[in-house]
Motif scaffolding. Structure first.
Motif, PDB file in Angstrom:
ATOM      1  N   ALA A 100      70.344  85.677  91.038  1.00 44.00           N
ATOM      2  CA  ALA A 100      69.372  86.168  90.057  1.00 44.00           C
ATOM      3  C   ALA A 100      68.247  85.162  89.854  1.00 44.00           C
ATOM      4  O   ALA A 100      67.074  85.532  89.740  1.00 44.00           O
ATOM      5  CB  ALA A 100      70.073  86.465  88.730  1.00 44.00           C
ATOM      6  N   ALA A 101      68.598  83.871  89.808  1.00 39.20           N
ATOM      7  CA  ALA A 101      67.579  82.827  89.621  1.00 39.20           C
ATOM      8  C   ALA A 101      66.609  82.791  90.795  1.00 39.20           C
ATOM      9  O   ALA A 101      65.388  82.645  90.619  1.00 39.20           O
ATOM     10  CB  ALA A 101      68.247  81.468  89.448  1.00 39.20           C
ATOM     11  N   LEU A 102      67.138  82.928  91.994  1.00 38.73           N
ATOM     12  CA  LEU A 102      66.280  82.914  93.174  1.00 38.73           C
ATOM     13  C   LEU A 102      65.369  84.136  93.201  1.00 38.73           C
ATOM     14  O   LEU A 102      64.181  84.042  93.550  1.00 38.73           O
ATOM     15  CB  LEU A 102      67.135  82.862  94.439  1.00 38.73           C
ATOM     16  N   GLU A 103      65.888  85.285  92.804  1.00 46.12           N
ATOM     17  CA  GLU A 103      65.054  86.498  92.746  1.00 46.12           C
ATOM     18  C   GLU A 103      63.925  86.340  91.731  1.00 46.12           C
ATOM     19  O   GLU A 103      62.780  86.731  91.985  1.00 46.12           O
ATOM     20  CB  GLU A 103      65.917  87.708  92.393  1.00 46.12           C
ATOM     21  N   LEU A 104      64.244  85.761  90.564  1.00 49.38           N
ATOM     22  CA  LEU A 104      63.209  85.542  89.550  1.00 49.38           C
ATOM     23  C   LEU A 104      62.161  84.556  90.044  1.00 49.38           C
ATOM     24  O   LEU A 104      60.963  84.725  89.799  1.00 49.38           O
ATOM     25  CB  LEU A 104      63.837  85.040  88.254  1.00 49.38           C
ATOM     26  N   MET A 105      62.614  83.502  90.746  1.00 53.81           N
ATOM     27  CA  MET A 105      61.679  82.497  91.247  1.00 53.81           C
ATOM     28  C   MET A 105      60.732  83.100  92.279  1.00 53.81           C
ATOM     29  O   MET A 105      59.505  82.912  92.202  1.00 53.81           O
ATOM     30  CB  MET A 105      62.448  81.325  91.868  1.00 53.81           C
ATOM     31  N   THR A 106      61.276  83.830  93.240  1.00 54.82           N
ATOM     32  CA  THR A 106      60.409  84.412  94.279  1.00 54.82           C
ATOM     33  C   THR A 106      59.477  85.473  93.688  1.00 54.82           C
ATOM     34  O   THR A 106      58.326  85.594  94.116  1.00 54.82           O
ATOM     35  CB  THR A 106      61.260  85.011  95.412  1.00 54.82           C
ATOM     36  N   ALA A 107      59.974  86.218  92.695  1.00 51.26           N
ATOM     37  CA  ALA A 107      59.111  87.206  92.041  1.00 51.26           C
ATOM     38  C   ALA A 107      57.985  86.523  91.280  1.00 51.26           C
ATOM     39  O   ALA A 107      56.836  86.983  91.281  1.00 51.26           O
ATOM     40  CB  ALA A 107      59.939  88.076  91.090  1.00 51.26           C
ATOM     41  N   ARG A 108      58.289  85.409  90.624  1.00 51.51           N
ATOM     42  CA  ARG A 108      57.273  84.672  89.873  1.00 51.51           C
ATOM     43  C   ARG A 108      56.231  84.068  90.817  1.00 51.51           C
ATOM     44  O   ARG A 108      55.023  84.048  90.500  1.00 51.51           O
ATOM     45  CB  ARG A 108      57.946  83.572  89.050  1.00 51.51           C
ATOM     46  N   LEU A 109      56.664  83.556  91.951  1.00 48.97           N
ATOM     47  CA  LEU A 109      55.726  82.990  92.913  1.00 48.97           C
ATOM     48  C   LEU A 109      54.798  84.069  93.475  1.00 48.97           C
ATOM     49  O   LEU A 109      53.618  83.828  93.700  1.00 48.97           O
ATOM     50  CB  LEU A 109      56.488  82.316  94.062  1.00 48.97           C
ATOM     51  N   ALA A 110      55.337  85.256  93.673  1.00 49.10           N
ATOM     52  CA  ALA A 110      54.535  86.344  94.226  1.00 49.10           C
ATOM     53  C   ALA A 110      53.617  86.976  93.187  1.00 49.10           C
ATOM     54  O   ALA A 110      52.539  87.462  93.518  1.00 49.10           O
ATOM     55  CB  ALA A 110      55.452  87.413  94.823  1.00 49.10           C
ATOM     56  N   GLU A 111      54.046  86.953  91.926  1.00 45.41           N
ATOM     57  CA  GLU A 111      53.285  87.620  90.856  1.00 45.41           C
ATOM     58  C   GLU A 111      53.274  86.718  89.616  1.00 45.41           C
ATOM     59  O   GLU A 111      54.032  86.937  88.669  1.00 45.41           O
ATOM     60  CB  GLU A 111      53.915  88.972  90.529  1.00 45.41           C
ATOM     61  N   PRO A 112      52.422  85.696  89.589  1.00 50.00           N
ATOM     62  CA  PRO A 112      52.440  84.710  88.501  1.00 50.00           C
ATOM     63  C   PRO A 112      52.199  85.292  87.120  1.00 50.00           C
ATOM     64  O   PRO A 112      52.660  84.725  86.125  1.00 50.00           O
ATOM     65  CB  PRO A 112      51.308  83.745  88.883  1.00 50.00           C
ATOM     66  N   GLU A 113      51.490  86.410  87.024  1.00 48.11           N
ATOM     67  CA  GLU A 113      51.123  86.950  85.719  1.00 48.11           C
ATOM     68  C   GLU A 113      52.149  87.921  85.143  1.00 48.11           C
ATOM     69  O   GLU A 113      51.945  88.448  84.052  1.00 48.11           O
ATOM     70  CB  GLU A 113      49.758  87.658  85.823  1.00 48.11           C
ATOM     71  N   ARG A 114      53.239  88.175  85.849  1.00 47.18           N
ATOM     72  CA  ARG A 114      54.236  89.110  85.342  1.00 47.18           C
ATOM     73  C   ARG A 114      54.898  88.563  84.081  1.00 47.18           C
ATOM     74  O   ARG A 114      54.950  87.347  83.868  1.00 47.18           O
ATOM     75  CB  ARG A 114      55.311  89.407  86.389  1.00 47.18           C
ATOM     76  N   GLY A 115      55.402  89.442  83.222  1.00 52.31           N
ATOM     77  CA  GLY A 115      56.058  89.014  82.000  1.00 52.31           C
ATOM     78  C   GLY A 115      57.381  88.326  82.279  1.00 52.31           C
ATOM     79  O   GLY A 115      58.023  88.589  83.293  1.00 52.31           O
ATOM     80  N   PRO A 116      57.810  87.437  81.379  1.00 52.95           N
ATOM     81  CA  PRO A 116      59.080  86.738  81.575  1.00 52.95           C
ATOM     82  C   PRO A 116      60.259  87.700  81.492  1.00 52.95           C
ATOM     83  O   PRO A 116      60.230  88.678  80.745  1.00 52.95           O
ATOM     84  CB  PRO A 116      59.114  85.704  80.454  1.00 52.95           C
ATOM     85  N   GLU A 117      61.307  87.392  82.243  1.00 50.52           N
ATOM     86  CA  GLU A 117      62.490  88.245  82.293  1.00 50.52           C
ATOM     87  C   GLU A 117      63.749  87.403  82.096  1.00 50.52           C
ATOM     88  O   GLU A 117      63.875  86.325  82.673  1.00 50.52           O
ATOM     89  CB  GLU A 117      62.549  88.964  83.641  1.00 50.52           C
ATOM     90  N   TRP A 118      64.668  87.900  81.277  1.00 52.56           N
ATOM     91  CA  TRP A 118      65.968  87.260  81.093  1.00 52.56           C
ATOM     92  C   TRP A 118      67.037  88.123  81.749  1.00 52.56           C
ATOM     93  O   TRP A 118      67.046  89.350  81.561  1.00 52.56           O
ATOM     94  CB  TRP A 118      66.292  87.093  79.611  1.00 52.56           C
ATOM     95  N   VAL A 119      67.914  87.512  82.480  1.00 54.57           N
ATOM     96  CA  VAL A 119      69.038  88.197  83.121  1.00 54.57           C
ATOM     97  C   VAL A 119      70.325  87.608  82.568  1.00 54.57           C
ATOM     98  O   VAL A 119      70.523  86.383  82.604  1.00 54.57           O
ATOM     99  CB  VAL A 119      68.998  88.030  84.654  1.00 54.57           C
ATOM    100  N   THR A 120      71.201  88.466  82.039  1.00 52.41           N
ATOM    101  CA  THR A 120      72.507  88.022  81.551  1.00 52.41           C
ATOM    102  C   THR A 120      73.573  88.485  82.532  1.00 52.41           C
ATOM    103  O   THR A 120      73.686  89.681  82.824  1.00 52.41           O
ATOM    104  CB  THR A 120      72.799  88.593  80.147  1.00 52.41           C
ATOM    105  N   VAL A 121      74.340  87.534  83.036  1.00 52.09           N
ATOM    106  CA  VAL A 121      75.334  87.818  84.075  1.00 52.09           C
ATOM    107  C   VAL A 121      76.727  87.892  83.439  1.00 52.09           C
ATOM    108  O   VAL A 121      77.114  86.979  82.689  1.00 52.09           O
ATOM    109  CB  VAL A 121      75.298  86.726  85.160  1.00 52.09           C
TER     110      VAL A 121
END
Length: 342
Positions: free
Chosen positions: A304-325
């Motif tokens: 999940a952390a890696l997915e959030l990181m790659t998504a943030r790098l691709a789309e810097p302006e997207r809103g923050p997201e929390w994932v609960t595992v």
């Protein structure tokens, strides 16, 4: 702790600062490098421009001027062996073509700040942080300049960031219910200091379990430093009363080790309480009895952390997201024992 390519906000440069301040580029360079011969008015204008633009010196450029980086690489066999989250994140990052450079913060706020800022100023595209301190406002300028930040295990306090968390409250409820279902009515909690997000969530969840069953909270919840002396003191407090605890929930793996150390030294085997620990560990199944634990899903958290990181790098302006595992209970024996009859 990733280095990658992708669309991101452009970091302000010394050229931008010079333009904003209305001075020569060489003047900006002298101010950044603390040249005492710069006039006070020029220094003030440059510093105002730096603050306005959120400019941060490029450590790589400074290294070229100094001829030394003041940085040492560490390439050892098993740096991540004791951190399953990091091990899983590394595997996924390398598979995705990302390079990972890691550094330990040793649970020290100042060290965390120095490490993260150094990574940011060396041009790292993103940083995965296991937060320690209560205030991470120092990250705001770096994030505004394009640094992707993902918090793992605990959220960052200050700027809004992506985060991956374990379901701490659900895990405590599982642990408590496992013990209650095996006949325990005197269940105590020994955990980490509540200044830490995870410790606070777990202690609060345990208190809620006691209240929901109509059981007293006073003297049954013992958060604090994960030092052996403190853990032993808490255990004596809950085990040496007229109505001692017959079961324990341990708030993290370090606390579990402290509890087991104390029980082995001071409590006869046939009088030891039932135990459920939060966090699994490699030798848990080899103990006598084997340790029942609440296990975090490290591979899922890392993914999940890696997915959030790659998504943030691709789309810097997207809103923050929390994932609960989700977490799970692994019943091995220590939490499935009934109350010891005196």
């Amino acid at each position: 702790m990733t280095k990658a390519s992708g669309r991101r906000s452009r970091r302000p440069t010394m050229v931008d600062v010079a333009r904003e301040a209305g001075v020569a580029l060489s003047t900006v360079s002298r101010v950044v490098n603390a040249d005492p011969t710069v006039g006070a008015e020029f220094a003030r204008r440059v510093q105002t421009a730096i603050d306005t633009l959120g400019y941060r010196p490029d450590e790589q450029a400074q290294q070229l001027r100094r001829g030394t980086s003041r940085t040492i690489g560490v390439a050892v066999r098993e740096m991540s062996a004791r951190n399953p989250l990091m091990a899983e994140f590394e595997r996924g990052a390398y598979a995705s073509g990302l390079t990972v450079f890691a550094a330990s913060t040793a649970d020290n706020e100042e060290r965390e700040r120095a490490v993260v800022l150094s990574m940011a100023r060396r041009g790292f595209d993103g940083v995965l942080v296991e937060p320690i301190g209560p205030d991470h406002s120092y990250l705001a300028p770096e994030m505004a300049a394009g640094l992707a930040v993902v918090a793992i295990d605990r959220p960052i306090t200050g700027p809004a960031t992506d985060a991956v968390l374990a379901d701490n409250a659900a895990g405590i409820r599982m642990a408590y219910r496992q013990l209650a279902d095996h006949g325990h009515t005197r269940i105590a909690y020994i955990g980490d200091h509540e200044r830490i997000f995870t410790a606070r969530e777990r202690a609060d969840a345990f208190r809620a379990c006691l209240r929901a069953d109509g059981r007293p909270v006073t003297d049954m919840v013992h958060p604090g430093e994960t030092e052996q002396a403190r853990i032993s003191e808490a255990l004596r407090a809950v085990l040496s009363t007229e109505s001692p605890a017959t079961a324990l929930v341990c708030g993290n793996v370090t606390t579990t080790f402290g509890v087991l150390t104390h029980l082995a030294a001071e409590v006869p085997r046939d009088q030891r309480p039932a135990i459920v620990g939060f966090d699994d560990f490699p030798l848990a199944g080899l103990l006598d009895p084997p340790m029942t634990v609440i296990a975090q899903d490290s591979p899922a958290m890392a993914h999940a952390a890696l997915e959030l990181m790659t998504a943030r790098l691709a789309e810097p302006e997207r809103g923050p997201e929390w994932v609960t595992v989700p977490v799970r209970l692994i019943a091995r024996g220590s939490g499935e024992r009934g109350p010891v009859v005196a």
